[in-house]
Enzyme design. Structure first.
Site, PDB file in Angstrom:
ATOM      1  N   ARG A  41       0.849  -1.192   0.000  1.00  5.24           N
ATOM      2  CA  ARG A  41       0.000   0.000   0.000  1.00  5.24           C
ATOM      3  C   ARG A  41       0.884   1.241   0.000  1.00  5.24           C
ATOM      4  O   ARG A  41       1.619   1.490   0.955  1.00  5.24           O
ATOM      5  CB  ARG A  41      -0.939   0.018   1.212  1.00  5.24           C
ATOM      6  CG  ARG A  41      -1.888   1.216   1.206  1.00  5.24           C
ATOM      7  CD  ARG A  41      -2.842   1.202   2.387  1.00  5.24           C
ATOM      8  NE  ARG A  41      -3.764   2.325   2.295  1.00  5.24           N
ATOM      9  CZ  ARG A  41      -3.498   3.541   2.770  1.00  5.24           C
ATOM     10  NH1 ARG A  41      -2.359   3.776   3.383  1.00  5.24           N
ATOM     11  NH2 ARG A  41      -4.385   4.518   2.630  1.00  5.24           N
ATOM     12  N   SER A 110     -12.744  -4.121   1.422  1.00  5.03           N
ATOM     13  CA  SER A 110     -12.935  -3.511   2.732  1.00  5.03           C
ATOM     14  C   SER A 110     -14.416  -3.287   3.013  1.00  5.03           C
ATOM     15  O   SER A 110     -15.141  -2.742   2.169  1.00  5.03           O
ATOM     16  CB  SER A 110     -12.204  -2.164   2.810  1.00  5.03           C
ATOM     17  OG  SER A 110     -10.814  -2.341   2.730  1.00  5.03           O
ATOM     18  N   LYS A 139      -4.307   5.506   7.841  1.00  5.97           N
ATOM     19  CA  LYS A 139      -5.212   5.576   6.693  1.00  5.97           C
ATOM     20  C   LYS A 139      -6.201   6.705   6.947  1.00  5.97           C
ATOM     21  O   LYS A 139      -7.134   6.576   7.735  1.00  5.97           O
ATOM     22  CB  LYS A 139      -5.941   4.247   6.483  1.00  5.97           C
ATOM     23  CG  LYS A 139      -6.622   4.120   5.128  1.00  5.97           C
ATOM     24  CD  LYS A 139      -7.093   2.687   4.891  1.00  5.97           C
ATOM     25  CE  LYS A 139      -7.576   2.477   3.463  1.00  5.97           C
ATOM     26  NZ  LYS A 139      -8.775   3.256   3.140  1.00  5.97           N
TER      27      LYS A 139
END
Length: 212
Positions: A41, A110, A139
């Site tokens: 990520r 998610s 995040k």
């Protein structure tokens, strides 16, 4: 059918937290401690830079049989031959990702609320990432924390394999597994650990113990 995968200890990389030690060194140490799946990520990386990172990680992970999942970027996952992709609620539709990546790809999605679950097509999905379980600083667009109780609630409504994510540390791992998740996803608990291998070993031992 997708290839087999183990969600037990799921590492999500963070470019800021791995910068000092290096991405490859961080992941290598985490794998030595028992990480079973890795998600790359890096939302700020451009396509070519992200692909270079992914190829380097594949060189490390593929010989060990550990899947590499690319966050969001289906195009990069396809270009480098990564084992799968993890999608958020605002990313490409899972069915479109499946059409691009093929039947063997691992596709994660998610989900943090029943509303998101109701709006999601889980047919092409192989596992769900549920959370954030706790407030997280890694995040910025994560929703509100759902707690272990929220994780258990979603578990009752989702039949797919599940990994809990969001602000999780070693002290949270057993509760996440007992709530019904197959695995625990962590970012700073490993990426920011002084000794990544030791931190991974501790987490893996807690997860395995909670399963027993």
């Amino acid at each position: 059918m997708p290839r087999r995968f183990d969600l037990s200890l799921y590492l999500v990389t963070d470019p800021g937290l791995t910068e000092a030690r290096g991405l490859i060194e961080t992941v290598e140490q985490a794998v030595a401690g028992g990480v079973t799946i890795v998600q790359l990520r890096d939302p700020q990386a451009k396509g070519r830079a992200l692909a270079e990172q992914a190829r380097a990680l594949l060189g490390l992970l593929a010989p060990k049989g550990i899947p590499l999942i690319v966050n969001d970027r289906v195009d990069v996952a396809a270009a480098v031959g990564a084992q799968g992709v993890h999608l958020g609620q605002d990313d490409i539709d899972p069915a479109a990702a499946r059409a691009i990546l093929g039947p063997q790809a691992i596709i994660g999605l998610s989900i943090g609320t029943l509303e998101e679950l109701a709006a999601s097509d889980l047919g092409p999905v192989d596992y769900v990432g549920c959370g954030p379980v706790k407030a997280t600083g890694t995040k910025s667009d994560a929703g509100g924390a759902i707690g272990v109780e929220g994780l258990a609630f979603l578990r009752a409504h989702i039949a797919l394999p599940m990994v809990g994510i969001g602000g999780l540390k070693a002290e949270d791992a057993a509760d996440v597994i007992r709530a019904g998740a197959e695995g625990v996803a962590v970012v700073s608990a490993l990426c920011a650990a002084p000794d990544v291998t030791a931190a991974a070993r501790e987490l893996k031992a807690i997860i395995d113990g909670a399963r027993r």
